[in-house]
Motif scaffolding. Structure first.
Motif, PDB file in Angstrom:
ATOM      1  N   SER A 110      18.943  -2.615   6.494  1.00 25.18           N
ATOM      2  CA  SER A 110      18.454  -3.932   6.920  1.00 25.18           C
ATOM      3  C   SER A 110      17.708  -4.631   5.794  1.00 25.18           C
ATOM      4  O   SER A 110      17.793  -5.854   5.645  1.00 25.18           O
ATOM      5  CB  SER A 110      17.552  -3.801   8.152  1.00 25.18           C
ATOM      6  OG  SER A 110      16.242  -3.375   7.819  1.00 25.18           O
ATOM      7  N   VAL A 111      16.983  -3.867   4.990  1.00 28.00           N
ATOM      8  CA  VAL A 111      16.274  -4.457   3.852  1.00 28.00           C
ATOM      9  C   VAL A 111      17.279  -5.022   2.850  1.00 28.00           C
ATOM     10  O   VAL A 111      17.098  -6.126   2.318  1.00 28.00           O
ATOM     11  CB  VAL A 111      15.358  -3.406   3.187  1.00 28.00           C
ATOM     12  CG1 VAL A 111      14.891  -3.880   1.814  1.00 28.00           C
ATOM     13  CG2 VAL A 111      14.154  -3.129   4.075  1.00 28.00           C
ATOM     14  N   PHE A 150      14.231   8.310  -3.902  1.00 27.62           N
ATOM     15  CA  PHE A 150      15.482   7.625  -3.609  1.00 27.62           C
ATOM     16  C   PHE A 150      15.899   6.868  -4.861  1.00 27.62           C
ATOM     17  O   PHE A 150      15.098   6.121  -5.436  1.00 27.62           O
ATOM     18  CB  PHE A 150      15.288   6.649  -2.443  1.00 27.62           C
ATOM     19  CG  PHE A 150      16.524   5.860  -2.096  1.00 27.62           C
ATOM     20  CD1 PHE A 150      17.445   6.365  -1.194  1.00 27.62           C
ATOM     21  CD2 PHE A 150      16.763   4.617  -2.672  1.00 27.62           C
ATOM     22  CE1 PHE A 150      18.590   5.649  -0.868  1.00 27.62           C
ATOM     23  CE2 PHE A 150      17.900   3.892  -2.355  1.00 27.62           C
ATOM     24  CZ  PHE A 150      18.817   4.414  -1.448  1.00 27.62           C
ATOM     25  N   THR A 151      17.117   7.074  -5.296  1.00 27.34           N
ATOM     26  CA  THR A 151      17.608   6.366  -6.476  1.00 27.34           C
ATOM     27  C   THR A 151      17.941   4.926  -6.099  1.00 27.34           C
ATOM     28  O   THR A 151      18.786   4.697  -5.226  1.00 27.34           O
ATOM     29  CB  THR A 151      18.865   7.046  -7.042  1.00 27.34           C
ATOM     30  OG1 THR A 151      18.562   8.407  -7.363  1.00 27.34           O
ATOM     31  CG2 THR A 151      19.350   6.322  -8.287  1.00 27.34           C
ATOM     32  N   PRO A 152      17.269   3.945  -6.705  1.00 29.53           N
ATOM     33  CA  PRO A 152      17.532   2.541  -6.341  1.00 29.53           C
ATOM     34  C   PRO A 152      19.008   2.186  -6.479  1.00 29.53           C
ATOM     35  O   PRO A 152      19.689   2.631  -7.402  1.00 29.53           O
ATOM     36  CB  PRO A 152      16.675   1.757  -7.343  1.00 29.53           C
ATOM     37  CG  PRO A 152      15.588   2.705  -7.732  1.00 29.53           C
ATOM     38  CD  PRO A 152      16.236   4.062  -7.745  1.00 29.53           C
ATOM     39  N   ASP A 172       0.841  -1.205   0.000  1.00 29.34           N
ATOM     40  CA  ASP A 172       0.000   0.000   0.000  1.00 29.34           C
ATOM     41  C   ASP A 172       0.875   1.255   0.000  1.00 29.34           C
ATOM     42  O   ASP A 172       0.852   2.061   0.935  1.00 29.34           O
ATOM     43  CB  ASP A 172      -0.972  -0.006   1.180  1.00 29.34           C
ATOM     44  CG  ASP A 172      -0.282  -0.141   2.533  1.00 29.34           C
ATOM     45  OD1 ASP A 172       0.942  -0.398   2.556  1.00 29.34           O
ATOM     46  OD2 ASP A 172      -0.963   0.009   3.561  1.00 29.34           O
ATOM     47  N   THR A 173       1.630   1.410  -1.078  1.00 34.35           N
ATOM     48  CA  THR A 173       2.579   2.524  -1.173  1.00 34.35           C
ATOM     49  C   THR A 173       1.889   3.875  -1.307  1.00 34.35           C
ATOM     50  O   THR A 173       2.537   4.909  -1.141  1.00 34.35           O
ATOM     51  CB  THR A 173       3.521   2.324  -2.377  1.00 34.35           C
ATOM     52  OG1 THR A 173       2.740   2.216  -3.575  1.00 34.35           O
ATOM     53  CG2 THR A 173       4.340   1.055  -2.207  1.00 34.35           C
ATOM     54  N   GLU A 174       0.597   3.876  -1.603  1.00 32.70           N
ATOM     55  CA  GLU A 174      -0.124   5.145  -1.673  1.00 32.70           C
ATOM     56  C   GLU A 174      -0.415   5.691  -0.277  1.00 32.70           C
ATOM     57  O   GLU A 174      -0.743   6.872  -0.117  1.00 32.70           O
ATOM     58  CB  GLU A 174      -1.437   4.973  -2.452  1.00 32.70           C
ATOM     59  CG  GLU A 174      -2.554   4.249  -1.716  1.00 32.70           C
ATOM     60  CD  GLU A 174      -2.322   2.743  -1.601  1.00 32.70           C
ATOM     61  OE1 GLU A 174      -3.057   2.091  -0.827  1.00 32.70           O
ATOM     62  OE2 GLU A 174      -1.416   2.230  -2.286  1.00 32.70           O
ATOM     63  N   ARG A 175      -0.259   4.843   0.735  1.00 31.01           N
ATOM     64  CA  ARG A 175      -0.578   5.242   2.110  1.00 31.01           C
ATOM     65  C   ARG A 175       0.661   5.488   2.957  1.00 31.01           C
ATOM     66  O   ARG A 175       0.651   6.325   3.860  1.00 31.01           O
ATOM     67  CB  ARG A 175      -1.444   4.156   2.760  1.00 31.01           C
ATOM     68  CG  ARG A 175      -2.013   4.541   4.112  1.00 31.01           C
ATOM     69  CD  ARG A 175      -3.085   3.562   4.549  1.00 31.01           C
ATOM     70  NE  ARG A 175      -2.560   2.248   4.890  1.00 31.01           N
ATOM     71  CZ  ARG A 175      -2.126   1.918   6.106  1.00 31.01           C
ATOM     72  NH1 ARG A 175      -2.132   2.809   7.079  1.00 31.01           N
ATOM     73  NH2 ARG A 175      -1.686   0.698   6.348  1.00 31.01           N
ATOM     74  N   ARG A 176       1.744   4.757   2.679  1.00 29.30           N
ATOM     75  CA  ARG A 176       2.945   4.860   3.504  1.00 29.30           C
ATOM     76  C   ARG A 176       4.163   4.409   2.705  1.00 29.30           C
ATOM     77  O   ARG A 176       4.043   3.604   1.780  1.00 29.30           O
ATOM     78  CB  ARG A 176       2.792   4.005   4.766  1.00 29.30           C
ATOM     79  CG  ARG A 176       2.344   2.576   4.464  1.00 29.30           C
ATOM     80  CD  ARG A 176       2.010   1.801   5.720  1.00 29.30           C
ATOM     81  NE  ARG A 176       1.490   0.471   5.386  1.00 29.30           N
ATOM     82  CZ  ARG A 176       1.295  -0.502   6.259  1.00 29.30           C
ATOM     83  NH1 ARG A 176       1.584  -0.294   7.542  1.00 29.30           N
ATOM     84  NH2 ARG A 176       0.813  -1.670   5.884  1.00 29.30           N
ATOM     85  N   PRO A 177       5.341   4.909   3.057  1.00 28.10           N
ATOM     86  CA  PRO A 177       6.553   4.506   2.329  1.00 28.10           C
ATOM     87  C   PRO A 177       6.930   3.061   2.667  1.00 28.10           C
ATOM     88  O   PRO A 177       6.846   2.643   3.822  1.00 28.10           O
ATOM     89  CB  PRO A 177       7.627   5.474   2.841  1.00 28.10           C
ATOM     90  CG  PRO A 177       6.903   6.536   3.588  1.00 28.10           C
ATOM     91  CD  PRO A 177       5.634   5.927   4.078  1.00 28.10           C
ATOM     92  N   TRP A 178       7.343   2.335   1.663  1.00 25.69           N
ATOM     93  CA  TRP A 178       7.866   0.985   1.843  1.00 25.69           C
ATOM     94  C   TRP A 178       9.297   0.948   1.333  1.00 25.69           C
ATOM     95  O   TRP A 178       9.596   1.467   0.256  1.00 25.69           O
ATOM     96  CB  TRP A 178       7.031  -0.035   1.071  1.00 25.69           C
ATOM     97  CG  TRP A 178       5.744  -0.407   1.739  1.00 25.69           C
ATOM     98  CD1 TRP A 178       4.555   0.253   1.665  1.00 25.69           C
ATOM     99  CD2 TRP A 178       5.523  -1.548   2.583  1.00 25.69           C
ATOM    100  NE1 TRP A 178       3.597  -0.398   2.410  1.00 25.69           N
ATOM    101  CE2 TRP A 178       4.163  -1.511   2.982  1.00 25.69           C
ATOM    102  CE3 TRP A 178       6.332  -2.594   3.029  1.00 25.69           C
ATOM    103  CZ2 TRP A 178       3.601  -2.482   3.812  1.00 25.69           C
ATOM    104  CZ3 TRP A 178       5.778  -3.562   3.854  1.00 25.69           C
ATOM    105  CH2 TRP A 178       4.429  -3.503   4.242  1.00 25.69           C
ATOM    106  N   LEU A 179      10.163   0.340   2.110  1.00 20.03           N
ATOM    107  CA  LEU A 179      11.531   0.094   1.680  1.00 20.03           C
ATOM    108  C   LEU A 179      11.531  -1.287   1.038  1.00 20.03           C
ATOM    109  O   LEU A 179      11.119  -2.270   1.669  1.00 20.03           O
ATOM    110  CB  LEU A 179      12.482   0.140   2.873  1.00 20.03           C
ATOM    111  CG  LEU A 179      12.274   1.322   3.841  1.00 20.03           C
ATOM    112  CD1 LEU A 179      13.333   1.310   4.923  1.00 20.03           C
ATOM    113  CD2 LEU A 179      12.245   2.645   3.100  1.00 20.03           C
ATOM    114  N   ALA A 214      17.939  -2.262  -3.860  1.00 17.63           N
ATOM    115  CA  ALA A 214      17.263  -1.717  -2.684  1.00 17.63           C
ATOM    116  C   ALA A 214      16.765  -0.322  -3.035  1.00 17.63           C
ATOM    117  O   ALA A 214      17.489   0.469  -3.651  1.00 17.63           O
ATOM    118  CB  ALA A 214      18.210  -1.653  -1.489  1.00 17.63           C
ATOM    119  N   GLY A 215      15.521  -0.038  -2.657  1.00 12.65           N
ATOM    120  CA  GLY A 215      14.954   1.262  -2.979  1.00 12.65           C
ATOM    121  C   GLY A 215      13.781   1.601  -2.088  1.00 12.65           C
ATOM    122  O   GLY A 215      13.500   0.908  -1.104  1.00 12.65           O
ATOM    123  N   VAL A 216      13.095   2.674  -2.436  1.00 11.86           N
ATOM    124  CA  VAL A 216      11.946   3.157  -1.667  1.00 11.86           C
ATOM    125  C   VAL A 216      10.769   3.329  -2.612  1.00 11.86           C
ATOM    126  O   VAL A 216      10.905   3.936  -3.681  1.00 11.86           O
ATOM    127  CB  VAL A 216      12.256   4.507  -0.986  1.00 11.86           C
ATOM    128  CG1 VAL A 216      11.044   4.995  -0.196  1.00 11.86           C
ATOM    129  CG2 VAL A 216      13.478   4.387  -0.081  1.00 11.86           C
TER     130      VAL A 216
END
Length: 262
Positions: free
Chosen positions: A140-141, A199-201, A25-32, A166-168
């Motif tokens: 950590s991700v 964030f640049t992956p 649910d990236t429209e609601r909160r940031p995911w790493l 790894a990205g955001v």
């Protein structure tokens, strides 16, 4: 490897990252989001639920996993079975805002492993910061994605290159990110960059061999984390603590070939 092959591998990694983000649910909160692709693994093989459990068992037996803010409980996760992929979900016991998802076979490809972590915009002290991204979390991700990918490679009998990213992923209101890191002088978490558009992956490729050792994996993780931390204007803050230099060999660690041959 030819330029055409590299381009194809990059495209597949991008597709995997987009497919993983689409499940969040990236429209609601940031995911790493971390993704890994075993480059030479057959694309049409299946990753069974039993194989997922064995990979988790391998990862939790290492000295590295899990490296993030959520403790892994062997019986404390949900496993979602889909025709083409498997997803494990863990939530923080004391901090329900924390959520970790581990995916296998994302985009219908058995050689793909993905990890997603979110704090739901809430930091460890309970303060809310929309678009917050913590450096240690992103490290950590990267670390957990790498270890799980190696666990999957061991389970699948795969040795060879593993491409990682790894990205955001964040599509929320405003979509701006604020980077947080621990200040080296005060040892307190605070913002280091705000108003970041994206964030640049970060990408790296690990060559997993039959004689790979934990120390080599840690060296790879440090370089991976260094690439990530540069966008924060910092040095790695988590990965440096994952390897104990006082222990010359981790003989029982599945990341080491001696343990795998036992």
């Amino acid at each position: 490897m030819s330029a055409e092959q590299n381009a194809g591998d990059d495209d597949l990694l991008s597709i995997a990252a987009e497919s993983a983000a689409a499940l969040l649910d990236t429209e609601r909160r940031p995911w790493l989001v971390g993704v890994a692709h075993m480059l030479n693994h057959p694309l049409d093989s299946e990753f069974s639920a039993e194989a997922v459990q064995r990979v988790i068992d391998i990862a939790t037996a290492t000295t590295q996993f899990p490296s993030g803010p959520i403790d892994f409980l062997s019986k404390g996760f949900e496993q979602e079975l889909n025709p083409d992929h498997r997803i494990i979900t863990l939530r923080g016991v004391d901090f329900p805002n924390l959520e970790l998802k581990i995916g296998f076979g994302i985009a219908g490809i058995a050689g793909i492993v993905a990890v997603g972590l979110t704090r739901s915009d809430i930091l460890a002290d309970g303060s809310q910061h929309p678009g917050a991204v913590v450096l240690g979390d992103l490290e950590s991700v990267a670390a957990d994605t790498t270890v799980l990918a190696i666990g999957a490679a061991i389970e699948l009998g795969y040795y060879g290159p593993i491409a990682l990213q790894a990205g955001v992923s964040y599509d929320g209101p405003g979509r701006e990110l604020t980077y947080f890191a621990i200040d080296e002088d005060s040892a307190r978490l605070g913002p280091v960059r705000s108003g970041v558009d994206r964030f640049t992956p970060v990408r790296r490729t690990l060559t997993f061999r039959t004689d790979s050792e934990p120390r080599e994996v840690h060296g790879f993780l440090y370089e991976f984390a260094s690439d990530i931390s540069r966008q924060f204007g910092m040095r790695p803050q988590l990965v440096t603590n994952l390897f104990d230099e006082d222990i010359p060999e981790y003989g029982d660690d599945p990341l080491g070939h001696k343990a795998r041959q036992a």
